[in-house]
Design a protein around this motif. Structure first.
Motif, mmCIF file in Angstrom:
data_model
loop_
_atom_site.group_PDB
_atom_site.id
_atom_site.type_symbol
_atom_site.label_atom_id
_atom_site.label_comp_id
_atom_site.label_asym_id
_atom_site.label_seq_id
_atom_site.Cartn_x
_atom_site.Cartn_y
_atom_site.Cartn_z
ATOM 1 N N THR A 47 7.159 -10.908 1.839
ATOM 2 C CA THR A 47 5.830 -10.538 1.365
ATOM 3 C C THR A 47 5.566 -9.069 1.678
ATOM 4 O OG1 THR A 47 3.484 -11.173 1.375
ATOM 5 C CG2 THR A 47 4.604 -11.182 3.492
ATOM 6 N N PRO A 48 5.063 -8.296 0.725
ATOM 7 C CA PRO A 48 4.847 -6.866 0.955
ATOM 8 C C PRO A 48 3.610 -6.596 1.794
ATOM 9 C CG PRO A 48 4.138 -7.449 -1.255
ATOM 10 C CD PRO A 48 4.748 -8.687 -0.662
ATOM 11 N N TYR A 49 3.702 -5.562 2.615
ATOM 12 C CA TYR A 49 2.539 -5.077 3.366
ATOM 13 C C TYR A 49 1.921 -3.937 2.577
ATOM 14 C CZ TYR A 49 -0.140 -2.540 6.881
ATOM 15 O OH TYR A 49 -1.134 -1.869 7.540
ATOM 16 N N SER A 50 0.700 -4.142 2.101
ATOM 17 C CA SER A 50 0.080 -3.201 1.163
ATOM 18 C C SER A 50 -0.118 -1.822 1.751
ATOM 19 C CB SER A 50 -1.261 -3.758 0.678
ATOM 20 O OG SER A 50 -2.162 -3.929 1.761
ATOM 21 N N GLY A 51 -0.319 -1.722 3.070
ATOM 22 C CA GLY A 51 -0.565 -0.419 3.675
ATOM 23 C C GLY A 51 0.578 0.560 3.524
ATOM 24 N N MET A 52 1.819 0.036 3.385
ATOM 25 C CA MET A 52 2.985 0.912 3.302
ATOM 26 C C MET A 52 3.527 1.057 1.884
ATOM 27 S SD MET A 52 4.961 -0.320 6.778
ATOM 28 C CE MET A 52 6.073 1.086 6.949
ATOM 29 N N LEU A 53 2.945 0.357 0.933
ATOM 30 C CA LEU A 53 3.496 0.390 -0.419
ATOM 31 C C LEU A 53 3.405 1.760 -1.090
ATOM 32 C CD1 LEU A 53 2.477 -3.117 -1.743
ATOM 33 C CD2 LEU A 53 4.695 -2.333 -0.951
ATOM 34 N N PRO A 54 2.288 2.504 -0.945
ATOM 35 C CA PRO A 54 2.300 3.854 -1.521
ATOM 36 C C PRO A 54 3.410 4.721 -0.932
ATOM 37 C CG PRO A 54 0.058 3.186 -1.046
ATOM 38 C CD PRO A 54 0.949 2.151 -0.413
ATOM 39 N N GLY A 55 3.668 4.564 0.382
ATOM 40 C CA GLY A 55 4.765 5.304 0.999
ATOM 41 C C GLY A 55 6.116 4.860 0.482
ATOM 42 N N TYR A 56 6.246 3.576 0.151
ATOM 43 C CA TYR A 56 7.481 3.075 -0.455
ATOM 44 C C TYR A 56 7.666 3.693 -1.836
ATOM 45 C CZ TYR A 56 10.743 -0.185 -2.653
ATOM 46 O OH TYR A 56 11.807 -0.737 -3.335
ATOM 47 N N VAL A 57 6.587 3.734 -2.614
ATOM 48 C CA VAL A 57 6.654 4.348 -3.948
ATOM 49 C C VAL A 57 7.042 5.821 -3.840
ATOM 50 C CG1 VAL A 57 5.243 5.061 -5.934
ATOM 51 C CG2 VAL A 57 5.060 2.729 -5.034
ATOM 52 N N ALA A 58 6.539 6.491 -2.797
ATOM 53 C CA ALA A 58 6.859 7.912 -2.599
ATOM 54 C C ALA A 58 8.290 8.123 -2.119
ATOM 55 C CB ALA A 58 5.889 8.529 -1.595
ATOM 56 N N GLY A 59 8.945 7.055 -1.668
ATOM 57 C CA GLY A 59 10.312 7.175 -1.174
ATOM 58 C C GLY A 59 10.409 7.357 0.329
ATOM 59 N N PHE A 60 9.300 7.186 1.060
ATOM 60 C CA PHE A 60 9.302 7.376 2.510
ATOM 61 C C PHE A 60 9.815 6.153 3.259
ATOM 62 C CE2 PHE A 60 5.446 10.260 1.621
ATOM 63 C CZ PHE A 60 6.266 11.351 1.418
ATOM 64 N N TYR A 61 9.675 4.963 2.669
ATOM 65 C CA TYR A 61 10.046 3.731 3.342
ATOM 66 C C TYR A 61 11.080 2.960 2.529
ATOM 67 C CZ TYR A 61 5.620 4.551 5.816
ATOM 68 O OH TYR A 61 4.597 5.106 6.546
ATOM 69 N N SER A 62 11.888 2.173 3.235
ATOM 70 C CA SER A 62 12.803 1.256 2.573
ATOM 71 C C SER A 62 12.084 -0.052 2.271
ATOM 72 C CB SER A 62 14.004 0.978 3.474
ATOM 73 O OG SER A 62 13.607 0.200 4.608
ATOM 74 N N TYR A 63 12.742 -0.903 1.511
ATOM 75 C CA TYR A 63 12.164 -2.216 1.183
ATOM 76 C C TYR A 63 11.881 -3.005 2.453
ATOM 77 C CZ TYR A 63 11.808 -6.884 -0.901
ATOM 78 O OH TYR A 63 11.381 -8.141 -1.275
ATOM 79 N N ASP A 64 12.837 -3.021 3.374
ATOM 80 C CA ASP A 64 12.654 -3.794 4.607
ATOM 81 C C ASP A 64 11.545 -3.229 5.483
ATOM 82 O OD1 ASP A 64 14.649 -5.546 3.884
ATOM 83 O OD2 ASP A 64 16.216 -4.512 5.026
#
Length: 395
Positions: A47-64
């Motif tokens: 399940t995704p954590y919404s707080g980090m999803l914009p950072g994931y879209v930006a390429g700052f975070y991995s899926y895990d």
């Protein structure tokens, strides 16, 4: 199909792996109830954590980095995990209807499924129209879009974002950051990417203060992100976006980030819902029409408090939700939960900086992004190494 019957004294069924349920499951694992059978029904094992999803879209975070592993969480809580989609409720006989398994009986059921896009089903079938919710599907589509740009960086691309609230604004910043990075690596001009954001309201971020709105508009102008105010999108076809005013924009992709609605089967089950289909709950996060039903997160509307559908609200509902499950299972009086009237919003701007907003306060700096990153990583850490935490809790 015949409902599955559980021989245990009480059966608590959780539908959806949203933020509130994730926190409540962790608390259940730390303080188990041996006489309770626990089942989690989720469409996906993560399940995704919404707080980090914009950072994931930006390429700052991995899926895990930004996904909670529901398998390990369910194991930690002593819950059975069923990968399936809930499609209905029988509130007379108390069982959950599932898409691919027999119905599941319950004594108590809790719902934290999030929301669905307020967009016609015909548009969601187009592979170039990407609703921001459900988040899991959006991320799958986003991954494909990124791969396309990586494979064809010399091809110009135009992306339209429909919705000028916090979600749409933050996506615009972070989409541009990631795709610009790809273009730079490929030594292609940044002008190959064009971003348009459409807002039906008179201004961006209507739920935030004037200073925040002014800052966002200025950043959009500086970064070349086009925004169109008081423009209501009325049609999308043939890679064209049409507004009520007559404005038409050709685009490769449309990302739909307007206010969402609830799954239709909630109202069809007979639950009391608000005009958008969200479950109406009292201060104890209990359905006002069916006491055997609890709900939290985006899918719930508290009748005594007007609050936005925000991840921070769902996170804070997790503990009182868990506590009221226990009280209900033991036939004890429930305890009310009062959400705070204001909360801090941190809007990532895609370049290692963030805008803070709370009430009439506003600010922007790289420190705020560092602070947001630290808060989010700390939140996710509580779901890692759950087996070790269980051993410590039982020692």
């Amino acid at each position: 199909m015949t409902p599955e019957i559980y021989p245990t004294l009480k059966h608590l069924v959780l539908i959806g792996g949203g933020h509130s349920h994730a926190i409540a499951l962790r608390l259940f694992g730390l303080n188990p109830l041996p006489e309770v059978q626990l089942t989690l029904i989720s469409e996906a094992p993560n399940t995704p954590y919404s707080g980090m999803l914009p950072g994931y879209v930006a390429g700052f975070y991995s899926y895990d980095d930004c996904h909670i592993n529901l398998r390990s969480l369910a194991q930690f809580a002593g819950a059975q995990l069923r990968i399936d989609q809930a499609i209905g409720l029988d509130l007379v006989n108390n069982y959950v209807l599932c898409a691919h398994h027999p119905p599941v009986t319950f004594d108590l059921v809790s719902i934290d499924t999030g929301s669905t896009p307020a967009i016609s089903a015909s548009l969601t079938e187009l592979d170039w129209v990407l609703p921001a919710k459900p988040i899991r599907r959006f991320l799958e589509n986003w991954k494909q879009l990124v791969q396309q740009v990586q494979q064809q960086p010399d091809q110009p691309i135009c992306i339209a974002i429909v919705g000028g609230g916090a979600g749409g604004v933050e996506l615009a910043f972070n989409i541009q950051h990631h795709l610009h990075h790809i273009l730079q690596i490929a030594e292609q001009p940044l002008s190959h990417l064009t971003l348009h954001l459409f807002q039906s309201d008179i201004d961006l971020l209507p739920e935030h203060n004037r200073c925040v709105r002014d800052r966002v508009r200025r950043l959009f102008r500086e970064r070349g992100i086009y925004y169109h105010l008081q423009e209501r999108v009325i049609d999308i076809h043939d890679h064209q976006l049409y507004c009520e005013s007559g404005l038409t924009i050709a685009c490769n992709y449309v990302i739909w980030v307007t206010q969402a609605t609830a799954p239709e089967w909630l109202a069809e089950a007979g639950l009391a819902v608000d005009p958008k289909g969200f479950i109406l709950v009292n201060d104890c996060l209990q359905s006002i029409s069916h006491p055997q039903v609890f709900a939290a997160g985006d899918v719930a509307t508290m009748i005594n408090y007007v609050r936005p559908k925000a991840g921070v609200i769902a996170v804070r509902q997790g503990k009182p939700l868990y506590q009221n499950w226990r009280r209900a299972l033991h036939h004890q009086p429930l305890q009310p939960f009062q959400p705070q009237p204001q909360f801090l919003s941190l809007i990532g701007t895609g370049g290692g900086s963030a805008i803070a907003s709370r009430g009439m306060l506003a600010g922007e700096s790289p420190f705020l992004w560092w602070w947001k990153d630290r808060i989010d990583r700390r939140f996710m850490q509580q779901f890692t190494h759950l087996a070790l935490r269980s051993q410590r809790a039982n020692s």
